[in-house]
Design an enzyme around this catalytic site. Structure first.
Site, PDB file in Angstrom:
ATOM      1  N   LYS A 164       9.752   5.240   6.818  1.00  0.00           N
ATOM      2  CA  LYS A 164      10.327   4.414   5.976  1.00  0.00           C
ATOM      3  C   LYS A 164      11.484   4.727   4.949  1.00  0.00           C
ATOM      4  CE  LYS A 164       6.127   2.530   5.533  1.00  0.00           C
ATOM      5  NZ  LYS A 164       4.315   2.533   4.819  1.00  0.00           N
ATOM      6  N   SER A 168       0.859  -1.445  -0.434  1.00  0.00           N
ATOM      7  CA  SER A 168      -0.026   0.119   0.020  1.00  0.00           C
ATOM      8  C   SER A 168       0.926   1.073   0.050  1.00  0.00           C
ATOM      9  CB  SER A 168      -0.991  -0.151   1.028  1.00  0.00           C
ATOM     10  OG  SER A 168      -0.135  -0.389   2.780  1.00  0.00           O
ATOM     11  N   ASP A 184      -3.667   1.733  12.256  1.00  0.00           N
ATOM     12  CA  ASP A 184      -3.166   1.968  10.529  1.00  0.00           C
ATOM     13  C   ASP A 184      -4.603   1.862   9.908  1.00  0.00           C
ATOM     14  OD1 ASP A 184      -2.288   2.947   8.118  1.00  0.00           O
ATOM     15  OD2 ASP A 184      -1.064   2.320   8.217  1.00  0.00           O
ATOM     16  N   ASP A 214       1.727   8.492   6.428  1.00  0.00           N
ATOM     17  CA  ASP A 214       2.357   8.222   6.176  1.00  0.00           C
ATOM     18  C   ASP A 214       2.560   7.879   4.268  1.00  0.00           C
ATOM     19  OD1 ASP A 214       3.477   5.514   4.954  1.00  0.00           O
ATOM     20  OD2 ASP A 214       2.016   4.304   5.471  1.00  0.00           O
ATOM     21  N   GLU A 237       2.108  -8.997   7.220  1.00  0.00           N
ATOM     22  CA  GLU A 237       2.611  -9.125   7.753  1.00  0.00           C
ATOM     23  C   GLU A 237       2.581  -9.438   9.219  1.00  0.00           C
ATOM     24  OE1 GLU A 237       2.283  -4.573   8.884  1.00  0.00           O
ATOM     25  OE2 GLU A 237       3.038  -4.068   7.206  1.00  0.00           O
ATOM     26  N   LYS A 255       7.492   0.186  13.988  1.00  0.00           N
ATOM     27  CA  LYS A 255       6.434  -0.890  14.382  1.00  0.00           C
ATOM     28  C   LYS A 255       6.767  -1.531  13.200  1.00  0.00           C
ATOM     29  CE  LYS A 255       3.751   0.865  10.086  1.00  0.00           C
ATOM     30  NZ  LYS A 255       2.430   1.195   9.932  1.00  0.00           N
ATOM     31  N   GLU A 288      -2.504   6.257  12.503  1.00  0.00           N
ATOM     32  CA  GLU A 288      -2.163   6.365  11.029  1.00  0.00           C
ATOM     33  C   GLU A 288      -2.455   6.593   9.955  1.00  0.00           C
ATOM     34  OE1 GLU A 288       1.479   3.792   9.934  1.00  0.00           O
ATOM     35  OE2 GLU A 288       1.219   4.291   8.215  1.00  0.00           O
ATOM     36  N   HIS A 310      -3.550  -6.174   2.831  1.00  0.00           N
ATOM     37  CA  HIS A 310      -2.090  -6.773   3.825  1.00  0.00           C
ATOM     38  C   HIS A 310      -3.316  -8.123   3.975  1.00  0.00           C
ATOM     39  CE1 HIS A 310       0.810  -3.473   4.939  1.00  0.00           C
ATOM     40  NE2 HIS A 310       0.355  -4.076   3.568  1.00  0.00           N
ATOM     41  N   HIS A 367       8.722  -0.937   9.283  1.00  0.00           N
ATOM     42  CA  HIS A 367       8.906  -1.653   8.178  1.00  0.00           C
ATOM     43  C   HIS A 367       8.514  -1.117   6.813  1.00  0.00           C
ATOM     44  CE1 HIS A 367       5.482  -4.524   9.308  1.00  0.00           C
ATOM     45  NE2 HIS A 367       5.145  -3.126   9.479  1.00  0.00           N
ATOM     46  N   GLU A 423      -4.629  -2.280   9.113  1.00  0.00           N
ATOM     47  CA  GLU A 423      -3.691  -2.357  11.005  1.00  0.00           C
ATOM     48  C   GLU A 423      -4.025  -2.028  12.271  1.00  0.00           C
ATOM     49  OE1 GLU A 423       0.703  -1.221  10.126  1.00  0.00           O
ATOM     50  OE2 GLU A 423       0.461  -1.668   7.927  1.00  0.00           O
TER      51      GLU A 423
HETATM   52  O1  LIG Z   1       1.076   1.012   5.423  1.00  0.00           O
HETATM   53  C1  LIG Z   1       2.184   0.837   5.982  1.00  0.00           C
HETATM   54  O2  LIG Z   1       2.379   1.243   7.395  1.00  0.00           O
HETATM   55  C2  LIG Z   1       2.879  -0.180   5.413  1.00  0.00           C
HETATM   56  C3  LIG Z   1       3.331  -1.047   6.839  1.00  0.00           C
HETATM   57  O3  LIG Z   1       2.739  -1.433   7.759  1.00  0.00           O
HETATM   58  O4  LIG Z   1       3.050  -1.432   5.001  1.00  0.00           O
HETATM   59  P1  LIG Z   1       3.151  -1.189   2.915  1.00  0.00           P
HETATM   60  O5  LIG Z   1       4.597  -1.610   3.405  1.00  0.00           O
HETATM   61  O6  LIG Z   1       2.538  -2.371   1.955  1.00  0.00           O
HETATM   62  O7  LIG Z   1       3.277   0.600   2.448  1.00  0.00           O
HETATM   63 MG   LIG Z   2       0.580   3.066   6.776  1.00  0.00          MG
END
Ligand SMILES: O=C(O)[C@@H](CO)OP(=O)(O)O
Ligand SMILES: [Mg+2]
Length: 423
Positions: A340, A43, A242, A315, A205, A391, A288, A155, A368, A164
């Site tokens: 990230k 995502s 999230d 994010d 995850e 996380k 988030e 996910h 991550h 999440e």
């Molecule tokens: O959205 C998020 O925060 C992440 C990590 O948990 O997911 P992805 O790596 O798929 O963007």
């Molecule tokens: Mg996110």
């Protein structure tokens, strides 16, 4: 000099989803040899640095193999002979070689693999743990492990829209105990789901991915699991969510459609109302991406309403990019940014994003990706950045456990001198 880069090689390996990814080896003059492997998201935000991935047709079929070739044929030629401790210089040379704002030429995965590997090689050669090499000799704060125990959205293949649901063991006395709390609750949740006849298979995850009857049922199960495991919700263990609202906003704007649960269409205000009722009922301390990356206004209204009570993290809207975080600070969009490494593509630029958050009095949440590797760079990086929480998935997948186990090791290295606190 010991830390002169002698050789750089790249190899295509597999990530936790079984997709190809880049691993880069760096060898120094003194014989030090180490490697780093880059993760990848599912995502993703529109403005993330661009990786050369095999499954991304939009880059003309340029895949991970070409990212590896870019490391060996283009980056290595410039970087060999440099001092590996010159992190900022190395990162900016790679950016110049790439020549685009998005790193789409050489690939953000190619660039990041080198950026992380030179940091690791330097630390190893100097005989300093990576977290101290990156964070200084006083780096000692072990992050609260926000363990993702229930997956939805992109996910998982289930009926939960929010991506999440994380456990936040903020009442634990140290990291090792916090990790124990959340691992126990993970197993308790499994038993509860089994008891209810729901699936205990897991998402990307490693969190469970049951077909809940609503999004709210998911959080109810979690509170139940916290209590059943013998902990006090909101005191020993709180909850983080999230939404990853991009994934249920078809046009990445202020229109939402919760298709997985069947809750249907919603506006930003509907989501705010839903969050408000959850915040009254459940011990949520962090939320988030409550809105999509195009819904800056909805995001700000969410922060205005709840920002003094909880951490509101951006994010997909900020993508670890100082340009967007700066805009968010000016507009009051959030009060925290997700961090990230592969969203921006170099270690130095990630540190700049962290610094910007700190200067603004924001928090920052180290993370991550959903497609991970066994690389534990993130664990050391999180301690070095002193952010207080990270996380990195659940308690049942090796690529996530590797990172938790590295944090246990770091706590041990610090031998009673570590800190563990939510704020
Ligand atoms: O959205 C998020 O925060 C992440 C990590 O948990 O997911 P992805 O790596 O798929 O963007
Ligand atoms: Mg996110």
């Amino acid at each position: 000099m010991k830390t002169i880069i002698k050789n750089i090689e790249s190899l295509e390996v597999l990530d936790s989803r079984g997709n190809p990814t880049v691993r880069t080896y760096v060898e120094l003059e003194d014989g030090t040899k180490t490697f780093s492997t880059v993760p990848s998201g599912a995502s993703t935000g529109m403005n993330e640095a661009v990786e050369l991935r095999d499954n991304e047709e939009r880059y003309g079929g340029k895949g991970v193999k070409s990212a590896c070739m870019n490391v060996e044929n283009i980056i290595a030629k410039e970087i060999k002979g440099m001092n590996s401790t010159k992190q900022m210089e190395i990162d900016s040379i790679m950016n110049e070689l790439d020549g685009t704002e998005s790193k789409s030429n050489l690939g953000a995965n190619a660039i990041l693999s080198v950026s992380m590997a030179v940091a690791k090689a330097s630390a190893l050669s100097l005989g300093i743990p990576l977290f101290q090499y990156l964070g200084g000799s006083n780096a000692c704060r072990i992050p609260v492990p926000c363990m993702n125990i229930l997956n939805g959205g992109e996910h998982a293949d289930n009926s939960v829209d929010f991506q999440e649901f994380m456990l936040v063991p903020l009442g634990a006395p140290c990291f090792a105990e916090g990790l124990r709390y959340v691992a126990e609750i993970f197993h308790t949740l499994k038993a509860i789901l089994k008891d209810k006849g729901l699936a205990t298979s897991v998402g990307d995850e490693g969190g469970f991915a049951p077909n809940c009857s609503s999004n709210e049922e998911a959080i109810e199960f979690i509170v139940m699991a916290i209590e059943k495991a013998g902990y006090k919700p909101g005191i020993d263990v709180s909850i983080a969510v999230d939404s990853a609202a991009n994934s249920f906003s078809p046009n990445l704007d202020n229109h939402y459609n919760m298709i997985w649960s069947g809750a249907g269409e919603m506006s930003s205000d509907d989501l705010i109302d839903l969050s408000s009722s959850w915040l009254d009922k459940y011990p949520i301390v962090l939320w988030e991406d409550p809105m999509s990356e195009g819904d800056w206004d909805g995001f700000s209204r969410f922060t205005q309403k709840f920002g003094d009570k909880i951490e509101v993290v951006g994010d997909d809207i900020f993508v670890t990019n100082t340009k967007f975080i700066k805009k968010g600070i000016e507009l009051g969009t959030a009060n925290s940014a997700l961090i990230k490494l592969n969203q921006i593509g170099t270690v130095s630029e990630t540190i700049q994003a962290v610094r910007l958050c700190r200067e603004a009095g924001w928090r920052y949440f180290l993370s991550h990706r959903s497609g991970e590797t066994e690389d534990t760079f993130l664990s050391d990086f999180a301690v070095a950045m002193d952010g207080g929480h990270l996380k990195t998935g659940s308690a049942c997948r090796g690529e996530r456990i590797a990172k938790y186990n590295r944090l246990l090791e770091i706590e041990r290295i610090l031998a009673g001198k570590s800190e563990y606190r939510w704020k």
